[in-house]
Design a protein around this motif. Structure first.
Motif, PDB file in Angstrom:
ATOM      1  N   SER A 280       1.122  -0.877  -0.071  1.00 56.46           N
ATOM      2  CA  SER A 280      -0.172   0.380  -0.192  1.00 56.46           C
ATOM      3  C   SER A 280       0.869   0.880   0.268  1.00 56.46           C
ATOM      4  O   SER A 280       0.526   2.256  -0.557  1.00 56.46           O
ATOM      5  CB  SER A 280      -1.145   0.366   1.440  1.00 56.46           C
ATOM      6  OG  SER A 280      -1.694  -1.006   1.321  1.00 56.46           O
ATOM      7  N   ALA A 281       1.663   0.982   0.717  1.00 53.98           N
ATOM      8  CA  ALA A 281       3.061   2.238   0.948  1.00 53.98           C
ATOM      9  C   ALA A 281       3.776   2.763  -1.038  1.00 53.98           C
ATOM     10  O   ALA A 281       3.487   3.656  -0.982  1.00 53.98           O
ATOM     11  CB  ALA A 281       4.266   2.472   2.240  1.00 53.98           C
ATOM     12  N   LEU A 282       4.048   1.856  -1.182  1.00 53.59           N
ATOM     13  CA  LEU A 282       4.567   1.461  -2.744  1.00 53.59           C
ATOM     14  C   LEU A 282       3.526   1.882  -3.127  1.00 53.59           C
ATOM     15  O   LEU A 282       4.148   2.591  -4.563  1.00 53.59           O
ATOM     16  CB  LEU A 282       4.833   0.461  -2.709  1.00 53.59           C
ATOM     17  CG  LEU A 282       5.704  -0.313  -3.825  1.00 53.59           C
ATOM     18  CD1 LEU A 282       7.235   0.549  -3.967  1.00 53.59           C
ATOM     19  CD2 LEU A 282       6.242  -1.893  -4.480  1.00 53.59           C
TER      20      LEU A 282
ATOM     21  N   GLY B 206       4.922  13.008 -11.695  1.00 55.78           N
ATOM     22  CA  GLY B 206       5.733  13.910 -11.254  1.00 55.78           C
ATOM     23  C   GLY B 206       6.677  14.517 -10.187  1.00 55.78           C
ATOM     24  O   GLY B 206       7.389  15.445 -10.288  1.00 55.78           O
ATOM     25  N   ASN B 207       6.325  14.174  -8.950  1.00 52.01           N
ATOM     26  CA  ASN B 207       6.595  14.974  -7.825  1.00 52.01           C
ATOM     27  C   ASN B 207       8.216  13.492  -7.945  1.00 52.01           C
ATOM     28  O   ASN B 207       8.523  12.214  -8.282  1.00 52.01           O
ATOM     29  CB  ASN B 207       6.072  13.783  -6.341  1.00 52.01           C
ATOM     30  CG  ASN B 207       6.467  13.985  -4.755  1.00 52.01           C
ATOM     31  OD1 ASN B 207       7.721  13.933  -4.557  1.00 52.01           O
ATOM     32  ND2 ASN B 207       6.093  15.057  -4.291  1.00 52.01           N
ATOM     33  N   VAL B 208       9.061  14.940  -7.840  1.00 55.84           N
ATOM     34  CA  VAL B 208      10.467  14.508  -7.980  1.00 55.84           C
ATOM     35  C   VAL B 208      10.812  13.085  -6.554  1.00 55.84           C
ATOM     36  O   VAL B 208      11.686  12.263  -6.833  1.00 55.84           O
ATOM     37  CB  VAL B 208      11.521  15.187  -7.537  1.00 55.84           C
ATOM     38  CG1 VAL B 208      13.218  15.319  -8.216  1.00 55.84           C
ATOM     39  CG2 VAL B 208      11.155  16.322  -8.872  1.00 55.84           C
ATOM     40  N   ALA B 209       9.980  13.854  -5.576  1.00 54.69           N
ATOM     41  CA  ALA B 209      10.735  13.088  -4.354  1.00 54.69           C
ATOM     42  C   ALA B 209      10.710  11.213  -4.603  1.00 54.69           C
ATOM     43  O   ALA B 209      11.238  10.223  -3.985  1.00 54.69           O
ATOM     44  CB  ALA B 209      10.463  13.462  -2.699  1.00 54.69           C
ATOM     45  N   ALA B 210       9.441  10.977  -5.215  1.00 50.27           N
ATOM     46  CA  ALA B 210       8.695   9.980  -5.260  1.00 50.27           C
ATOM     47  C   ALA B 210       9.450   9.211  -5.860  1.00 50.27           C
ATOM     48  O   ALA B 210       9.404   7.598  -6.187  1.00 50.27           O
ATOM     49  CB  ALA B 210       6.757   9.550  -5.086  1.00 50.27           C
ATOM     50  N   ILE B 211       9.596   9.350  -7.334  1.00 43.44           N
ATOM     51  CA  ILE B 211      10.709   9.301  -8.687  1.00 43.44           C
ATOM     52  C   ILE B 211      11.638   9.021  -7.694  1.00 43.44           C
ATOM     53  O   ILE B 211      12.515   7.827  -8.311  1.00 43.44           O
ATOM     54  CB  ILE B 211      10.753  10.109  -9.552  1.00 43.44           C
ATOM     55  CG1 ILE B 211       9.458  11.167  -9.847  1.00 43.44           C
ATOM     56  CG2 ILE B 211      11.542   9.606 -10.939  1.00 43.44           C
ATOM     57  CD1 ILE B 211       9.116  11.869 -11.027  1.00 43.44           C
ATOM     58  N   ARG B 212      12.373   9.653  -7.178  1.00 41.59           N
ATOM     59  CA  ARG B 212      13.956   9.107  -6.168  1.00 41.59           C
ATOM     60  C   ARG B 212      13.926   8.353  -6.073  1.00 41.59           C
ATOM     61  O   ARG B 212      14.482   7.618  -5.798  1.00 41.59           O
ATOM     62  CB  ARG B 212      14.794  10.457  -5.575  1.00 41.59           C
ATOM     63  CG  ARG B 212      15.162  12.102  -7.045  1.00 41.59           C
ATOM     64  CD  ARG B 212      15.268  13.048  -5.979  1.00 41.59           C
ATOM     65  NE  ARG B 212      15.905  14.393  -6.681  1.00 41.59           N
ATOM     66  CZ  ARG B 212      17.320  13.786  -6.536  1.00 41.59           C
ATOM     67  NH1 ARG B 212      17.930  13.073  -6.028  1.00 41.59           N
ATOM     68  NH2 ARG B 212      17.982  15.296  -7.875  1.00 41.59           N
ATOM     69  N   THR B 213      12.261   8.477  -5.132  1.00 45.56           N
ATOM     70  CA  THR B 213      13.224   6.990  -3.721  1.00 45.56           C
ATOM     71  C   THR B 213      12.148   5.751  -4.091  1.00 45.56           C
ATOM     72  O   THR B 213      12.048   4.888  -3.803  1.00 45.56           O
ATOM     73  CB  THR B 213      11.976   7.549  -2.832  1.00 45.56           C
ATOM     74  OG1 THR B 213      10.904   8.324  -3.270  1.00 45.56           O
ATOM     75  CG2 THR B 213      13.191   9.072  -2.153  1.00 45.56           C
ATOM     76  N   LEU B 214      11.418   5.649  -5.333  1.00 40.03           N
ATOM     77  CA  LEU B 214      11.034   4.382  -5.843  1.00 40.03           C
ATOM     78  C   LEU B 214      11.683   3.271  -5.744  1.00 40.03           C
ATOM     79  O   LEU B 214      11.783   1.750  -5.293  1.00 40.03           O
ATOM     80  CB  LEU B 214       9.819   4.959  -6.982  1.00 40.03           C
ATOM     81  CG  LEU B 214       8.877   3.671  -7.938  1.00 40.03           C
ATOM     82  CD1 LEU B 214       7.854   2.785  -6.303  1.00 40.03           C
ATOM     83  CD2 LEU B 214       8.939   3.881  -9.089  1.00 40.03           C
ATOM     84  N   PRO B 215      12.966   3.084  -6.733  1.00 34.46           N
ATOM     85  CA  PRO B 215      13.656   2.390  -7.191  1.00 34.46           C
ATOM     86  C   PRO B 215      14.686   1.901  -5.309  1.00 34.46           C
ATOM     87  O   PRO B 215      13.911   0.886  -5.250  1.00 34.46           O
ATOM     88  CB  PRO B 215      15.273   3.325  -8.020  1.00 34.46           C
ATOM     89  CG  PRO B 215      14.422   4.545  -8.634  1.00 34.46           C
ATOM     90  CD  PRO B 215      13.510   4.740  -7.511  1.00 34.46           C
ATOM     91  N   GLY B 216      14.361   3.170  -4.453  1.00 32.71           N
ATOM     92  CA  GLY B 216      14.535   2.341  -3.714  1.00 32.71           C
ATOM     93  C   GLY B 216      13.379   1.845  -2.009  1.00 32.71           C
ATOM     94  O   GLY B 216      13.855   0.460  -1.746  1.00 32.71           O
ATOM     95  N   ALA B 217      13.081   2.664  -2.984  1.00 30.33           N
ATOM     96  CA  ALA B 217      11.231   1.482  -2.137  1.00 30.33           C
ATOM     97  C   ALA B 217      11.267   0.146  -2.171  1.00 30.33           C
ATOM     98  O   ALA B 217      10.623  -0.894  -1.834  1.00 30.33           O
ATOM     99  CB  ALA B 217       9.934   2.703  -2.755  1.00 30.33           C
ATOM    100  N   LEU B 218      11.400  -0.157  -3.486  1.00 36.42           N
ATOM    101  CA  LEU B 218      11.337  -1.561  -4.806  1.00 36.42           C
ATOM    102  C   LEU B 218      12.391  -2.380  -3.727  1.00 36.42           C
ATOM    103  O   LEU B 218      11.516  -3.085  -3.696  1.00 36.42           O
ATOM    104  CB  LEU B 218      10.965  -1.199  -5.969  1.00 36.42           C
ATOM    105  CG  LEU B 218       9.766  -1.145  -6.600  1.00 36.42           C
ATOM    106  CD1 LEU B 218      10.739   0.001  -7.982  1.00 36.42           C
ATOM    107  CD2 LEU B 218       8.860  -1.554  -7.061  1.00 36.42           C
TER     108      LEU B 218
END
Length: 608
Positions: free
Chosen positions: A339-341, A351-363
């Motif tokens: 759900s968080a992912l 287009g949220n840059v933080a989400a774009i940057r953190t998505l690989p780390g979250a995965l």
């Protein structure tokens, strides 16, 4: 809103440390923009609150004029425009400052964005400052660095002089004082802020800062009192007339001032207190309360406010997932993570840059969770999704060297999840070679040395610390020893190489401890303590190495634990008395005092 002057007050003095993570200032901006996950995938899903907007035409034109006049280079202009597109921090918007300020202010911010012109930019911004908000912004840009600490201190004091009743400026001052190592002054400032807090919301914000300070200093004896205080103030906020979801759409910065959002933040702080006390059963329903609170806020938000609300919801879900894991709730734990992912993906798609940057780390982090849960097929799916996203980030931010390391770490993980331990070891060895090549090419960057020190630690932690993996970790440490020898030959004796040597020694001792070689671990920790003691007082990390070595000596050599505690306190107490003990070393006072007093809970269990 009605004032409430009956909220409970603290009965104990404040701790000599402070975390002001929600300060209005933009402290940490430049490092936040290049921050990324370590090998262990430890990047949180909610750490950054950037928005994304394209640079406006006036911005582009102004930067072009600055190139033409020679004020910044074309390369530095690209860096500036990337920063403006990525934006900044929770409560300070670089793009809006750049667009709405005077030409001189915009030029100053452009100069601050580039290291070589940063101090000149600060001076220009200081010359333009008039209002308390101007001075506070300057303090935010100048804080976090030793060389500009005096500018930050002068600026925030001017902001306070112009608006002496503004609580957030006092909190910002306390944060700057703490960052400069003056914990005694920070303590006094935070006490003044506490006395200034009038409304329930102000009391709650200040109390959270005080509790953060106690937790930073590891003052566990105050935890029960703080739980009671925080619970009482949350209840009082809930009983104020304005409590409840926003009655009209929130679109801008006002979200964090709404009572419901603030209560959500406080409930997460309360959750963390229960978590620190190892009371996971008590923590989970509090976190679930926080989820219900933020879910009433999200529908009443738009634009940037919605992004912030979703990021907070993401934080809550991540907390719930962690608690589910500790309570062995199985599939519920993974559902909360997913759900968080999903929220991370939604923000990235917007287009949220933080989400774009953190998505690989979250995965990547979730892939490790699946791996540790024995679900390697799902782990492979997640890391396979993360690698191309990380490749895209590498292309977008080619100068952020740590990203290439993270990508290589992902490839090692992929091999691990697929069960190919030989390929995994080869990928990890290649990562060490990449770091060595960069150090030989660019010099002994402290950040790269730190990454090299953390590398075997991350492998040990995320690979489960099993003997079969430790068989691979010892060769890995031997490889790093070889790196140390070659760097020493190239650069000669150097403080950063001493740090590398000590870091590897600490990790080797921990490995011996994990496989039951207690006597060997004690010998290495004792040697590490002696080496640390002999270092110059200004050696970066001296106290950390010394205190950790003594910590493990006391844990493993329990008969002499008090002797090791005395040695630690001999180092820590004088620095604390002078307000010079670093924030990361505050735990020493509480821990080693407990050891000296014979507290049986001084050392946590292995599960803790």
């Amino acid at each position: 809103m009605a004032e409430d002057t009956t909220a409970p007050t603290r009965t104990a003095p404040l701790a000599p440390a402070l975390k002001d993570s929600a300060a209005k200032a933009t402290r940490g901006l430049w490092t936040a923009l290049v921050a990324m996950a370590t090998l262990g995938g430890a990047l949180g899903l909610y750490q950054f609150f950037f928005d994304r907007e394209p640079a406006s035409l006036p911005t582009t034109e102004l930067v072009s004029r600055m190139i033409e006049t020679g004020r910044i280079t074309a390369e530095n202009a690209d860096t500036l425009l990337a920063l403006l597109q990525d934006n900044v921090a929770p409560d300070s918007n670089l793009q809006s400052v750049f667009d709405e300020g005077s030409d001189a202010q915009r030029e100053a911010i452009a100069m601050i964005a580039v290291g070589s012109t940063r101090e000149r930019g600060l001076e220009l911004l200081r010359a333009e400052a008039e209002t308390a908000e101007d001075w506070s912004a300057l303090a935010g840009f100048a804080s976090g660095r030793k060389e500009t600490g005096d500018i930050a201190m002068e600026a925030i004091r001017k902001a306070i002089a112009l608006e002496p009743g503004e609580l957030r400026y006092l909190l910002q001052l306390a944060s700057i004082q703490s960052g400069m190592g003056d914990f005694a002054a920070s303590q006094r400032t935070l006490a003044s802020a506490s006395a200034l807090a009038i409304t329930p919301e102000e009391k709650l914000r200040t109390l959270i800062r005080e509790i953060d300070a106690d937790e930073t200093a590891n003052l566990t004896d105050r935890r029960e009192e703080n739980i009671a205080l925080l619970t009482a103030v949350i209840d009082r906020v809930r009983n104020t007339p304005d409590y409840g979801p926003p009655t009209q759409k929130v679109t801008g910065e006002g979200l964090t001032d709404t009572p419901t959002y603030l209560v959500t933040y406080a409930l997460i702080s309360l959750t963390h207190l229960h978590y620190k006390a190892q009371d996971f059963e008590a923590a989970l329903p509090v976190a679930q309360e926080a989820l219900k609170e933020i879910e009433t806020v999200v529908p009443m938000t738009e634009g940037r406010a919605r992004e912030k609300a979703l990021v907070m919801k993401q934080r809550v879900l991540s907390t719930i997932a962690t608690l589910m894991h500790r309570l062995e709730r199985g599939e519920e734990h993974f559902q909360a993570h997913e759900s968080a992912l999903a929220l991370n993906r939604e923000l990235a798609e917007q287009g949220n840059v933080a989400a774009i940057r953190t998505l690989p780390g979250a995965l990547y982090s979730l892939a490790h969770e699946y791996h540790l849960g024995g679900q390697n097929e799902r782990a492979v799916e997640r890391v396979a999704e993360a690698i191309p996203l990380q490749d895209d980030l590498d292309r977008r931010y080619p100068d952020e060297w740590e990203r290439s390391y993270f990508r290589q770490a992902m490839r090692a993980s992929m091999a691990q999840f697929e069960g190919d331990t030989e390929k995994q070891a080869a990928q990890e060895a290649k990562l060490i070679e990449m770091i060595e090549d960069d150090l030989l090419k660019d010099g002994l960057m402290p950040e790269r040395i730190s990454y090299l020190i953390r590398l075997p630690q991350s492998v040990r932690v995320y690979w489960g610390g099993k003997p079969k993996t430790l068989e691979r970790l010892s060769p890995q440490l031997a490889q790093i020893d070889g790196v140390h020898a070659r760097l020493l030959k190239r650069f000669g004796p150097h403080e950063q190489l001493d740090r590398l040597k000590l870091g590897v020694k600490l990790e080797r001792a921990l490995q011996h401890e994990m496989i039951g070689n207690t006597d060997t671990a004690i010998d290495i920790h004792r040697e590490l303590a002696d080496l640390s003691d002999a270092l110059p007082d200004d050696f970066e990390g001296r106290g950390g190495f010394l205190l950790y070595a003594l910590y493990y000596l006391g844990k493993l050599d329990s008969e002499n634990a008090v002797q090791h505690a005395d040695r630690a306190l001999e180092y820590a107490e004088p620095l604390a008395a002078e307000g010079k003990l670093k924030t990361g070393e505050q735990w020493a006072l509480a821990h080693f005092t407990k050891v000296k007093n014979g507290d049986p809970d001084a050392y946590p269990s292995d599960e803790d």
